[in-house]
Design a protein around this motif. Structure first.
Motif, PDB file in Angstrom:
ATOM      1  N   THR A  35      30.505  46.573  37.943  1.00 13.85           N
ATOM      2  CA  THR A  35      31.461  45.591  38.454  1.00 13.85           C
ATOM      3  C   THR A  35      32.624  45.444  37.476  1.00 13.85           C
ATOM      4  O   THR A  35      33.788  45.450  37.883  1.00 13.85           O
ATOM      5  N   VAL A  45      35.812  46.219  44.552  1.00 10.80           N
ATOM      6  CA  VAL A  45      34.795  46.330  45.605  1.00 10.80           C
ATOM      7  C   VAL A  45      33.939  47.580  45.411  1.00 10.80           C
ATOM      8  O   VAL A  45      32.704  47.524  45.477  1.00 10.80           O
ATOM      9  N   ILE A  48      31.490  46.971  42.644  1.00 10.34           N
ATOM     10  CA  ILE A  48      30.399  46.058  43.001  1.00 10.34           C
ATOM     11  C   ILE A  48      29.365  46.765  43.873  1.00 10.34           C
ATOM     12  O   ILE A  48      28.158  46.657  43.647  1.00 10.34           O
ATOM     13  N   VAL A  49      29.873  47.529  44.870  1.00 12.57           N
ATOM     14  CA  VAL A  49      28.957  48.243  45.772  1.00 12.57           C
ATOM     15  C   VAL A  49      28.124  49.248  44.976  1.00 12.57           C
ATOM     16  O   VAL A  49      26.901  49.341  45.126  1.00 12.57           O
ATOM     17  N   GLY A  52      25.493  47.437  42.896  1.00 10.63           N
ATOM     18  CA  GLY A  52      24.357  47.003  43.720  1.00 10.63           C
ATOM     19  C   GLY A  52      23.430  48.159  44.040  1.00 10.63           C
ATOM     20  O   GLY A  52      22.210  48.050  43.901  1.00 10.63           O
TER      21      GLY A  52
ATOM     22  N   ALA B 132      21.768  42.410  44.092  1.00  9.51           N
ATOM     23  CA  ALA B 132      22.211  43.726  44.559  1.00  9.51           C
ATOM     24  C   ALA B 132      22.404  43.731  46.067  1.00  9.51           C
ATOM     25  O   ALA B 132      23.292  44.402  46.588  1.00  9.51           O
ATOM     26  N   ALA B 135      25.710  42.476  46.499  1.00 12.73           N
ATOM     27  CA  ALA B 135      26.709  43.389  45.945  1.00 12.73           C
ATOM     28  C   ALA B 135      26.927  44.592  46.846  1.00 12.73           C
ATOM     29  O   ALA B 135      28.044  45.089  46.958  1.00 12.73           O
TER      30      ALA B 135
END
Lengths: 269, 306
Positions: A35, A45, A48-49, A52, B132, B135
């Motif tokens: 991030t 974005v 972040i994706v 995750g 997550a 996210a």
């Protein structure tokens, strides 16, 4: 990437490297590191994706005992840099992860070097202790932490310097069967992290809860928070009942063996 | 004369300082004595307060450069006990080097056994999975939630357990075998196993899109696209027919995945997880398994199985 982004990425990588050994603030965890790199590169974005998705894979990677897992710090930093340079945005996350995991494995070698180099550092501390030289011990401790930061910052800087063109060409030149196959592999790799964790925690007493969780998760309307609430409620009910009835203790003692029946079956197999 | 009974005492500021420094416990982690450098580094504010002569200071520093290794957060209660012991010693109590080293070594094993599963294998996976899942849809709340919650929990734990250790002194070793800690561990592992079960179902993706059968459906069981009226009316009818259970294609394709899912959704993921557990128990390195799974993914994709 422009010069400012590169400097900021290297700072994030340095933090991740220090945290990779300290394991306190969690700057080395994919969620945080990816991030931050996404933010400093202006693609929050995508970062972040990626964070995750990689977090799900890196779940069970932990510094314990003699167990070696891939280096989460290097995996996060390298995959994020590759994603930023590849220019595919959030869609490129799976490919970036697939490229970064072998790098993370290679990163273990750097970890071993750093931990070996720390031996002479503590010998220098011994000498400083002889003279009650507080300042010197503190400097040495910081030197060791600094070295751990460089462990990730140097490879990150190297990745940053490679031209964007080279990275995106490399990613584009990968045939579809390879990237698709790697993302299928990536979907399965998640299981390794979970298996590590389960092996640590499993006992006869707690296996049923695993299966309750497994069955309930198939109801896709139930969110992860909903599942969490059910889990906490069940844990409290169980603890209270086993205290009142006292039968819980009997069940635990009766299990015998390693206290892990499925583990025993797997062992005997 | 109370002054004489306790000549020197650690201030709250000293203890906060030790707690903050314990953040860097693993900084000089090395293959020889592991966390010894960090432990000594954390003890420095206390040593400075308690001992004035150079010999005493040097002895104390050397004492805490001995081998030490535990989960980094549960080092906090051990530091607390050590602070209490050092304070007693500085005030003239007969606490020798062996006693201090004994307490440290005696506590680090059992506490690591509690700290590893709770922090690395319960709290972090649960918080991580929760964050997550936010996210992955690009929501920044995920990383923020993870970072803030983790550090609040961590600092609260570090400070309160260190204080607890300091107040309790060596009495803490009795508490360790007592019921509370055991209950916390048990509750955490119930929670952890439940969440792991759901994570295996939700996030391990093993997909076999290979076709096992292709059956032609009888008329009326599928939407006859060429018989629908033109334009919006046709779309409306098609949706109505589809939602009444008619198939979009005149043939019904069943994949291996459909069959597995009709048995138990996520069965393949569960079996893969068990396989990984088995391999790990057979001392196969996780790195080998990870690389192996990538190879399997590529090969199976090439032959069309996955």
């Amino acid at each position: 990437m422009n010069a400012i982004s590169i400097v900021l990425v290297i700072i994030v990588a340095f933090l991740a490297g220090m945290e990779g050994i300290l394991d306190e603030f969690q700057f080395h965890q994919p969620l945080v590191a990816c991030t931050l790199i996404g933010i400093v590169c202006g693609q929050p974005v995508a970062g972040i994706v990626l964070g995750g998705s990689l977090q799900m894979i890196a779940m069970g990677w932990a510094n314990i005992g003699a167990a070696v897992a891939p280096d989460a710090a290097l995996a996060s930093v390298a995959s994020a840099i590759i994603l930023m340079k590849g220019g595919q945005g959030a869609e490129g996350a799976q490919t970036a992860i697939a490229v970064a995991i072998p790098l993370a494995v290679a990163g273990l070698f750097l970890t071993m070097i750093a931990r070996t180099l720390a031996v002479p550092i503590v010998h220098a501390m011994d000498a400083a202790a002889e003279n009650a030289d507080f300042k010197k011990i503190e400097m040495l401790q910081w030197g060791a932490i600094f070295m751990q930061g460089l462990r990730i910052a140097v490879p990150a800087a190297a990745l940053c310097v490679v031209s964007d063109q080279v990275v995106s060409n490399l990613l584009n030149s990968m045939p579809a069967w390879l990237t698709e196959g790697m993302s299928i592999g990536g979907g399965m790799v998640v299981a390794v992290g979970y298996a590590l964790v389960i092996n640590m925690m499993a006992t006869a007493e707690v296996w049923p809860f695993f299966f309750i969780g497994f069955a309930l998760a198939a109801i896709s309307d139930l969110t992860l928070i909903g599942l969490g609430i059910v889990a906490v409620a069940i844990a409290f009910i169980y603890l209270n009942l086993s205290e009142k009835g006292g039968s819980g203790a009997g069940a635990g003692a009766a299990a015998g063996g390693s206290g892990d029946p499925l583990g025993d079956i797997l062992n005997d197999y | 004369m109370a002054e004489n009974e306790k000549k020197v005492a650690l201030t709250k500021q000293d203890r906060i300082s030790v707690c903050f420094r314990s953040t860097f416990l693993q900084g000089s982690w090395n293959y020889e004595r592991m966390q010894n450098g960090g432990y000594c580094y954390a003890m420095i504010p206390a040593i400075k307060r308690l001992y004035t002569t150079k010999e005493e200071q040097a002895d104390a520093l050397k004492r805490h450069l001995e081998f030490f290794n535990t989960q980094p957060y549960v080092a906090a209660p051990i530091l607390g006990v050590t602070l209490a012991l050092e304070e007693d010693r500085a005030n003239g109590a007969p606490v020798d080097d062996a006693a201090i080293q004994g307490v440290k070594v005696g506590m680090m094993g059992p506490l690591a056994g509690v700290g590893d599963p709770i922090f690395w294998f319960t709290v972090r996976p649960i918080l991580g999975a929760l964050a997550a899942s936010f996210a992955m849809s690009g929501n920044i709340l995920g990383p923020i939630l993870f970072f803030v919650l983790w550090n609040v929990i961590r600092y609260a734990f570090l400070w309160y357990t260190q204080e607890f250790g300091y107040q309790a002194g060596t009495a803490i070793t009795k508490d360790l075998s007592g019921g509370l800690l055991q209950k916390v561990t048990q509750g955490a592992s119930i929670l952890g196993m439940f969440v792991l079960g759901s994570l295996v179902q939700r996030w391990v993706s093993v997909n076999f899109p290979i076709k096992v059968s292709e059956v032609a459906l009888s008329e009326g069981a599928y939407i006859e696209w060429d018989k629908l009226p033109q334009g919006g009316e046709g779309i409306k009818q098609a949706i109505a027919q589809w939602s009444s259970g008619m198939s979009m294609d005149p043939t019904k394709v069943t994949t291996l995945q459909d069959n597995l899912n009709s048995l138990v959704p996520g069965l393949a993921a569960l079996l893969l997880t068990f396989l990984c557990m088995y391999l790990l128990k057979k001392k196969v390195s996780p790195i080998v398994i990870i690389l192996g799974l990538f190879v399997v993914g590529i090969v199976f994709h090439l032959i069309g199985l996955m």
